[in-house]
Design a protein around this motif. Structure first.
Motif, PDB file in Angstrom:
ATOM      1  N   MET A   1       0.721  -0.900   0.005  1.00 20.80           N
ATOM      2  CA  MET A   1       0.303   0.161  -0.174  1.00 20.80           C
ATOM      3  C   MET A   1       0.553   1.151  -0.020  1.00 20.80           C
ATOM      4  SD  MET A   1      -2.656   0.841   2.906  1.00 20.80           S
ATOM      5  CE  MET A   1      -4.123   2.300   2.795  1.00 20.80           C
ATOM      6  N   ASN A   2       0.533   1.792  -0.724  1.00 22.20           N
ATOM      7  CA  ASN A   2       1.338   4.135  -0.790  1.00 22.20           C
ATOM      8  C   ASN A   2       0.711   4.341  -0.072  1.00 22.20           C
ATOM      9  OD1 ASN A   2       2.538   5.876  -1.248  1.00 22.20           O
ATOM     10  ND2 ASN A   2       1.671   5.865  -3.825  1.00 22.20           N
ATOM     11  N   GLU A   3       1.777   4.859   1.450  1.00 18.70           N
ATOM     12  CA  GLU A   3       1.410   5.012   2.567  1.00 18.70           C
ATOM     13  C   GLU A   3       0.840   6.682   2.535  1.00 18.70           C
ATOM     14  OE1 GLU A   3       2.979   4.176   6.449  1.00 18.70           O
ATOM     15  OE2 GLU A   3       2.983   2.293   5.639  1.00 18.70           O
ATOM     16  N   PRO A   6      -2.634   7.017   0.684  1.00 23.12           N
ATOM     17  CA  PRO A   6      -3.717   5.627   0.229  1.00 23.12           C
ATOM     18  C   PRO A   6      -4.695   5.989  -0.137  1.00 23.12           C
ATOM     19  CG  PRO A   6      -3.824   6.668   2.808  1.00 23.12           C
ATOM     20  CD  PRO A   6      -3.013   8.018   1.964  1.00 23.12           C
ATOM     21  N   VAL A   7      -4.773   4.514  -0.670  1.00 19.43           N
ATOM     22  CA  VAL A   7      -7.051   3.896  -1.376  1.00 19.43           C
ATOM     23  C   VAL A   7      -7.051   4.304   0.090  1.00 19.43           C
ATOM     24  CG1 VAL A   7      -8.291   2.255  -2.768  1.00 19.43           C
ATOM     25  CG2 VAL A   7      -5.780   2.776  -2.980  1.00 19.43           C
ATOM     26  N   GLU A  12     -15.149   5.939   4.074  1.00 17.25           N
ATOM     27  CA  GLU A  12     -13.447   6.886   4.561  1.00 17.25           C
ATOM     28  C   GLU A  12     -13.851   7.712   3.085  1.00 17.25           C
ATOM     29  OE1 GLU A  12      -9.845   4.697   6.332  1.00 17.25           O
ATOM     30  OE2 GLU A  12     -10.591   4.551   4.192  1.00 17.25           O
ATOM     31  N   ARG A  13     -13.894   7.644   2.081  1.00 18.57           N
ATOM     32  CA  ARG A  13     -14.004   8.219   0.870  1.00 18.57           C
ATOM     33  C   ARG A  13     -15.844   9.450   0.868  1.00 18.57           C
ATOM     34  NH1 ARG A  13     -12.221  11.798  -1.873  1.00 18.57           N
ATOM     35  NH2 ARG A  13     -10.629  10.540  -1.581  1.00 18.57           N
ATOM     36  N   GLN A  14     -16.654   8.498   1.690  1.00 14.16           N
ATOM     37  CA  GLN A  14     -18.233   9.043   2.175  1.00 14.16           C
ATOM     38  C   GLN A  14     -17.623  10.079   2.809  1.00 14.16           C
ATOM     39  OE1 GLN A  14     -21.317   6.986   3.887  1.00 14.16           O
ATOM     40  NE2 GLN A  14     -22.967   7.929   3.012  1.00 14.16           N
ATOM     41  N   TYR A  15     -16.983   9.693   4.212  1.00 11.26           N
ATOM     42  CA  TYR A  15     -16.422  10.925   5.127  1.00 11.26           C
ATOM     43  C   TYR A  15     -16.070  12.130   4.438  1.00 11.26           C
ATOM     44  CZ  TYR A  15     -14.415  12.839   9.273  1.00 11.26           C
ATOM     45  OH  TYR A  15     -14.659  13.639  10.220  1.00 11.26           O
TER      46      TYR A  15
END
Length: 117
Positions: A1-3, A6-7, A12-15
């Motif tokens: 994972m690219n820290e 991050p994806v 989280e996207r909704q937030y």
């Protein structure tokens, strides 16, 4: 994972989206309030026949900035009493970091209203 980027999960996207819309609305309200204060002062000065120049938009933005700074530090925005000097120092450092990152090294304009600078 690219820290570093991050994806986000769907929650989280909704937030982030909800927070972004609320932030955008809040800032629009603040900008409108600053303009309303500027216009109110201009209108009142005009209505009493004053030829004095009304306070600029930047004056009212600076007043809001000062009061929000005091609020963030935990101080009373009216009396300036109380507040945490460590938080104040961190906020000031944040401003310095923004200045260093975006503006240090740029030539200062002698007259900000002169487009030839």
């Amino acid at each position: 994972m690219n820290e570093s980027c991050p994806v986000l999960s769907p929650d989280e996207r909704q937030y982030v989206d909800i927070q972004g819309r609320a932030e955008h609305a809040m800032l629009a309200t603040i900008y409108a309030a600053i303009e309303k204060a500027r216009q109110q002062a201009a209108d009142e000065l005009s209505s009493v026949g004053s030829e004095l120049t009304p306070p600029a938009y930047d004056y009212f933005a600076a007043v809001a900035h000062q009061k929000l700074f005091l609020l963030l530090c935990g101080a009373d925005p009216e009396t300036f009493m109380g507040g945490n000097p460590d938080i104040a120092a961190r906020i000031i450092e944040n401003g310095r970091n923004i200045s260093d990152h975006y503006w240090v090294g740029r030539a200062a304009k002698s007259d900000p209203d002169d487009p030839s600078n």
